[in-house]
Design an enzyme around this catalytic site. Structure first.
Site, PDB file in Angstrom:
ATOM      1  N   GLY A 108     -10.718 -37.032   4.182  1.00 24.50           N
ATOM      2  CA  GLY A 108     -10.142 -37.617   5.381  1.00 24.50           C
ATOM      3  C   GLY A 108      -9.550 -36.536   6.260  1.00 24.50           C
ATOM      4  O   GLY A 108      -9.358 -35.397   5.839  1.00 24.50           O
ATOM      5  N   CYS A 109      -9.252 -36.898   7.505  1.00 23.67           N
ATOM      6  CA  CYS A 109      -8.745 -35.920   8.462  1.00 23.67           C
ATOM      7  C   CYS A 109      -7.350 -35.434   8.076  1.00 23.67           C
ATOM      8  O   CYS A 109      -7.074 -34.234   8.077  1.00 23.67           O
ATOM      9  CB  CYS A 109      -8.750 -36.505   9.874  1.00 23.67           C
ATOM     10  SG  CYS A 109      -7.952 -38.123  10.017  1.00 23.67           S
ATOM     11  N   TYR A 110      -6.469 -36.371   7.738  1.00 24.01           N
ATOM     12  CA  TYR A 110      -5.119 -35.957   7.340  1.00 24.01           C
ATOM     13  C   TYR A 110      -5.133 -35.123   6.061  1.00 24.01           C
ATOM     14  O   TYR A 110      -4.461 -34.087   5.988  1.00 24.01           O
ATOM     15  CB  TYR A 110      -4.223 -37.178   7.140  1.00 24.01           C
ATOM     16  CG  TYR A 110      -3.765 -37.871   8.404  1.00 24.01           C
ATOM     17  CD1 TYR A 110      -3.032 -37.191   9.371  1.00 24.01           C
ATOM     18  CD2 TYR A 110      -4.018 -39.220   8.615  1.00 24.01           C
ATOM     19  CE1 TYR A 110      -2.584 -37.844  10.517  1.00 24.01           C
ATOM     20  CE2 TYR A 110      -3.572 -39.881   9.752  1.00 24.01           C
ATOM     21  CZ  TYR A 110      -2.847 -39.185  10.702  1.00 24.01           C
ATOM     22  OH  TYR A 110      -2.395 -39.824  11.821  1.00 24.01           O
TER      23      TYR A 110
END
Lengths: 367, 367, 367, 367
Positions: free
Chosen positions: D169-171
Site C-alpha cells: 500500500g501507499c502508506y
C-alpha cells in the site's frame, strides 16, 4: 462598529411585548447554497429559522449533515409539505432543483407567504425560454408573471413590493452587474458583448461528481458548456430589457481550482471612442450610487475574487483599451453569497421593508 | 438570531447620552494577523478602531494596502509613538515582530492602557527561556511578571483582571487546548506527548518568501523547524504548569498547502488503560463546559480545519487506541482567528468585563 | 513503447568510436523555466548539460538550489562569460531577464554557437516595437534580423536553418496556436479577436512577490496588466504576418490559483456564417497534420490544462456559436514546457536536424 | 543523458530478428493507479501493453475515458477473463478492488504469467490478519504463501525470483522505508513508533465521493480512520519481521488538500541516547546504498512531497531531538508512483531480470 438601524413596527412584538423575529423556512438546506443561507439567517438579527425541508435528507438532524454547525442550529430536516410550511413560516426560501419550486410556490403564495426561489423557475418572463433551455414544460404562467427578478441593484423597488422573487443565477449576477450601466446608457454595441466567466467549484453543488473531485479539478482550468450554458438566456433577458431591444451575448463559463468566487471578464466595443476610463468609472459610480453592495475600483485596480468571498459585495474594475476601442469590465462576487444565498437575503430584506444590508457580511474573508 | 447581551455601565455614554464605544488602537495592522484583527474589530459592537500604527507602511492609508476594505475603514497608518497612542486609545493591540512589544508596552501600561501583545514578548514567565529561544536579551522583568498568558480557556479569571496579556502563538493554542484536560487531570504520561501540527501558510505572515510562493507551497507538504520551533518552550511552559512538574514535549510543525487553519494531532500514552474513548469525551466536555468556543466532537467524528476557519472556534476530536494504550486528540482552529486575532479579541472582551463571545464569528466559513 | 528514431552522423562519434552527446549550456538555470529546461535536457538522449551560468547564484552548486535534483546533475553555477561558454558549448540556452540576452548572443553567435533565447530580446522583427513595450533601447538590428521566432508549428523550416532562435512567450504560444489556422486562412475578422488567457502562477517566476504568495493567490482569480501586457505586441506581430496586414488583438491575462498551465479562450467572428464546428475541426486537423505536439479535440470536448501539464503538448478545443456567429477556440499548454523550456528544446531538435519530438515528454502528469 | 543499459537475450527477438517487447496486461486501468501504470508502461522501453481489462468500463476505448491519452494508446477495455489474459500476456498487473485479485491470480499463475497485484490480497503472510481487517474470508493459502511482498528495498532478491508479488500500500511504502533501518538494526524501542502520515486525495481513488470534492477537501486537513486504518496490520507485519518480534505501531492517516504525495512523519525513542543525527544519516545511507530510488537528505534538510511527485523516488529526512531522545524521520513519495504503480513496475523490472530503474521517472515534477 457598524450597527444596523432597525425600526420595528408594532407587529414585531408579541402580546407580552417581546420582540418577535420573522419566521423563515428553507426547503433544500443541505446543499452549498442552502448551508450558506442557513448561516446567513442564523446571523441575521430579525429572522428565525423555524423550518427546514428536504428530500433525500428527510428525518436527519441538520447537525448530522453539518456537524460543525451543531452548536448553532437544532432543527431536523422535514418532509416537504407546502401546506405545513405555510402554516409555520412567513418567508420561505426554495433552494431546490429546477422544476420543483414551481410546484410549491403557488401553494405558498396562496397562503400568504413571501417566497424567494433560488432555482431557475421564476427567473424568466417568458416561460417558453425557460422550457427551451431547461427542457421542462410549464403551465403556471400566472404565477410566473408575478415574479420579480431578484437583482436588487436593478429592480429594488419591484422586489420591495413582490411576494415572489426569482433569485438570479450566480453567473448572471456577476455578469449583469458588470454590463448594466453600459447597456442602460447605450454606451456599447450590445452584440459585441463577450462574457468570459470563471467560477469556483462550489457552484457545481455538493453532489458527488468525478470532474469535481479535488484530484481532477485542482491545478487545472477548463471551459465548459461553451455556447450552451443555461445562464445565457437569463443574462440575455435582462440585457435585452436594459437595451430596449433583443440582445444576444457570448457567455463562456470556466471551472477554476478554487472553492468560491466568480470573476466575469466582460468585453464590449464602446460606441463612443472618446470615452476614457475615468469617464466610465464615474458613470459606474453614479449608476450604483444607491447600491451599498457594489464597489467600483479605482483606476488601475482590478478586483480579485478573494476580495468579495465571504461577503455580499461585488467589486467592479474597469479598463478601456484605446487601441481597440473596447471596454473591459471585471466583476467579482462570492458565488454562494452575492451569487446565491446573500442576494436572496438582500431581497428578503427589501421585501420586509428592512435596510438591504441588514444582517449580511460586509468584509471579505481575507487572506 | 443570536444577539449578544450587553450590559452597559454609565461611563459608556457621553454627556450627551450617546453610546460611546471603547477606543482601540492597533500597532502593526498590515500583516495577516493585523488585517484579521481590523476586520474583527470593525464588526465588534462595542469598540471603535481609532488608531493604526506601522513602520514600513507609515503614512499610507490602510485602504491603499487593502483596497477591498476601503468602504469599511478610513484610517491612515501612523508612525508609532506610544505616548500618542496612549492618549488616544483605551485598549492597544500590538501585532508586531518579537522584541518590539516589550519596548512599547511599559509606556502604554504606565499611561493606563490595557495592552494585548500578539508577539512572543509577554508569553514567558521566565525571560531566560525567552532569551534562549528568541535570541534577544530582556530586562523588563517587572512588566513581564505582570503579564497573563492569554489563553482564556485556562486563565479566564486572570485575564479578566490583567492589564497586560501576552497572547499565545497559533500552534500553542491548538496544542494546549488538546492537551490541557489530560495534563491537568494526570491522565497521561507527560513525556510521551507528541504534537504533530499542520498549518496553513498564512501562519508565515505576509512577507514575500520563496518557500511561501504558491508555485512552491501548493500541492506539497513538509515539516520544518523540526525539534527546534520556538513555540516548543511556550507549549512546555503551560504543560509544566498544568502537570505540576517540568514537562518536555515533542513538537513538529508542518506547512500544508492551504491558506488558513491548524490541525494538531496529539499522541500520548494513557496512564489508565481502562479509560475508553467515551470516558475521555465526557472528561473533555466537563473540562470545557464553561468555554463557549470549544466544541468536543461526538465519537468517531474527527474535525477538519475547514470547520473552524472563519470562526473563533476550536473543535476537538478524541480517539483511544486500545491496541497501543494511546489517546489521539485532534484539535482544529483558524490560525488567524482563535490562533491569533480572535483570541486577542476574546481576551479583550474578558478584560473589559464583556461576554467573551462578544463580536466574534461563531460559524465557520464553509465550504 | 515509443522509441525515438535517431540517425547519427559520423561527427557524433569521437575518435575512439564512442557516441558523443551535444554539449549544451544554460544561462539562468535557477528559475522555474531554467530548472524545467535542466530536467528536460537531463532526460534528452542526445545532449549533455556541461555548463550552467548565473548571476545571483554564481558559485553555488545547482544541487544546493534544488536539493532534490542532486542525484541527477552535478554542476556548479558559473559566472557568465560568453567567451568561456562558447568554448565549452555547441548550443546555448539563454533563460535570462529581458535585455541581457542581446548582450550575450552576438558573441556566442560569432563563435559559432547555436543560441536559443527564452527572453523577449529576439522575438521582434521590429526592434522599435520591442523598445516601446520593454522600455529598453537596442542597436543590435543586424543580429535581431537573423533571429527566427521559435514557434515550430509556424516556422519549422526557418528554425531548422537558424543559428539564433527567439523563443515565444508562454501566452503567445497558447494564443497563436489557437489563432493561426483562422488567420492564415482568412476565416475570421481579425479585429474581433479577443484572447482571454488564464495562467498558473509559475509563469510569474521564482522571485518572492507578495501577490504570488500561496496565502494571497490561492482560492482567488484576477486579471492583471489589462490592455497593456507585453505579450500583446508579440501576438500581434505574428497575427499580422499570418493575416497579411496589421492586426490588433485584445489580450487579457489572468492569474489562476494553480502552479502550471495556460488556457487561452479565444473569441472571433467568423467571416462565413455557414462554417460549422465540424468544418473547423477538420481545418485545424489539416493545418496541424505535421505537428506532432498539437492535438485537436473531438467535437464537444474542451481541454483542461491538466491534460497538457507535464508534457510538451498543446490541446485545442473548438466550438462555434451559431447564435452569435463566433468561433471559440480553447488551447491549453504547460506554460513551463510547451510555453517555455519544452518549446526551446523542440526548437533545438529542429536546429540540430533531429526529430522535433526527441526527448520531450508526451504524456500529461495526471491526475 | 541517462540511458538505461539493457542486455537482451535471444528470446527477446522474433524469428525475423526484430526486437520483441514483453507483453503486459492491466486489469483495472481506469482508476488513478491504473492510468498511472498505463503511462509508466507506455514510456517503458521493454514492454508493450497489449491488454486492458475492466468491469464498469468494459467495451469502452481507453481514450474515451482519458481523451488526453488518445495519441498514446489505442486499446479497448475488455471483459475480464483470466484465461484470455493469460494467453495474451506474459506479465499481468491487477489494479482491482480488494478481494478480486485472489480470484484471478491462481488461474494466471497456473498459466505461467507473472502477476503483480496492487490490491491488498497478497500482502499478508497470515491470511487471518487479512480477513480480520478486510472482512473477507479466504481459502487460497497455497497461492498466498508463494506471494512476495513487493517492497524492493527490503525484498529485492525474493521479488526477483517471485512469480506473484503483492505490491505494498501507499502508506506502508512511505512508512516502512522510514522505519526499516531503525528496526532492522534495533536502534529504537519499537512500541514507541508513531507514524503520522499525510496523503493527497488521489489516494482515495477516482470514485465520486462527497468528502473528496474540491469544495470539501480544498483548504482543509483532517485525520481519518484513526487507530483503525487497514494499512496498520500491513505495516506491523513487516515491522515485526524486521524487529524479530511482534511490533504494534500507531498509525494515523490524514487527508491533505493536494492531489499527490505522501509524507510520513515517524517518531520513535532511540535506544541509545548517544546516537546523533549524523550517525543516523550515515546508517540510513549505508542501509540504502544499493537502493537507487532512496535518497537520504543532508542534515537540516527535510523533504517536501513535491520533490518526489512525478518520480519513483523516496526522499528521507532525519532529525534527532536530543531533548527528548527521539528520532524523527520524514519520508516522502508520490503515492501513485513509488506508492503504487511505479513500485509495481520496479518489481516487474526485478522479476524480469532488468535494472530496477528501467523506464521509471527519476526527476520530480517541480514546481
Amino acid at each position: 462598529m457598524t450597527k444596523q438601524q432597525i425600526t420595528k413596527t408594532d407587529k414585531d412584538f408579541d402580546i407580552m411585548g417581546n420582540y418577535r423575529r420573522v419566521r423563515v423556512g428553507i426547503v433544500g438546506a443541505s446543499g452549498y447554497g442552502g448551508v450558506q443561507l442557513v448561516r446567513l439567517l442564523i446571523d441575521h438579527p430579525d429572522v428565525e429559522v423555524v423550518y427546514m425541508g428536504g428530500d433525500s435528507t428527510t428525518g436527519k438532524k441538520f447537525a448530522d449533515i453539518y456537524p460543525h454547525l451543531a452548536h448553532a442550529i437544532n432543527l431536523t430536516v422535514e418532509k416537504v409539505d407546502p401546506e405545513v410550511i405555510a402554516e409555520r413560516c412567513e418567508v420561505v426560501f426554495l433552494s431546490v432543483p429546477n422544476g420543483l419550486a414551481c410546484q410549491m410556490a403557488p401553494i405558498l403564495l396562496a397562503k400568504g407567504c413571501k417566497v424567494l426561489d433560488l432555482s431557475a423557475d421564476y427567473r424568466f418572463t417568458n416561460l417558453s425560454t425557460y422550457s427551451a433551455w431547461y427542457g421542462k414544460e410549464r403551465s403556471d404562467n400566472e404565477t410566473a408573471s408575478k415574479a420579480v427578478y431578484g437583482l436588487p441593484e436593478l429592480y429594488r423597488e419591484r422586489i420591495a413590493e413582490a411576494q415572489l422573487v426569482g433569485c438570479p443565477g450566480c453567473y448572471p449576477t456577476a455578469s449583469l452587474l458588470a454590463l448594466s450601466p453600459l447597456l442602460k446608457q447605450g454606451l456599447i454595441v450590445p452584440e459585441t458583448a463577450i462574457i468570459d466567466a470563471k467560477s469556483g467549484t462550489s457552484g457545481g453543488g455538493r453532489e458527488a461528481k468525478v470532474n469535481m473531485l479535488l484530484a481532477e479539478a485542482d491545478n487545472s482550468i477548463a471551459a465548459y458548456a461553451v455556447a450552451k450554458h443555461r445562464h445565457t438566456p437569463e443574462i440575455e433577458q435582462i440585457c435585452s430589457e436594459l437595451a430596449g431591444h433583443e440582445v444576444t451575448v457570448q457567455f463562456t463559463p470556466h471551472l477554476v481550482p478554487m472553492v468560491r468566487g466568480i470573476l466575469s471578464t466582460v468585453y464590449a466595443n464602446l460606441r463612443d471612442p472618446g470615452l476614457v476610463r475615468d469617464d466610465l468609472i464615474t458613470i459606474y459610480r453614479a449608476f450604483y450610487r444607491n447600491s451599498p453592495w457594489i464597489k467600483i475600483c479605482d483606476a488601475d485596480t482590478y478586483p480579485q475574487t478573494k476580495w468579495a468571498c465571504g461577503s455580499n459585495l461585488c467589486y467592479i474594475g474597469i479598463e478601456v483599451d484605446t487601441r481597440t476601442g473596447r471596454i473591459i469590465v471585471m466583476s467579482v462576487i462570492d458565488n454562494l453569497i452575492k451569487g446565491q444565498a446573500g442576494q436572496a437575503v438582500q431581497c428578503m430584506n427589501l421585501m420586509m421593508g428592512w435596510d438591504e444590508t441588514l444582517g449580511l457580511p460586509k468584509l471579505g474573508f481575507y487572506p
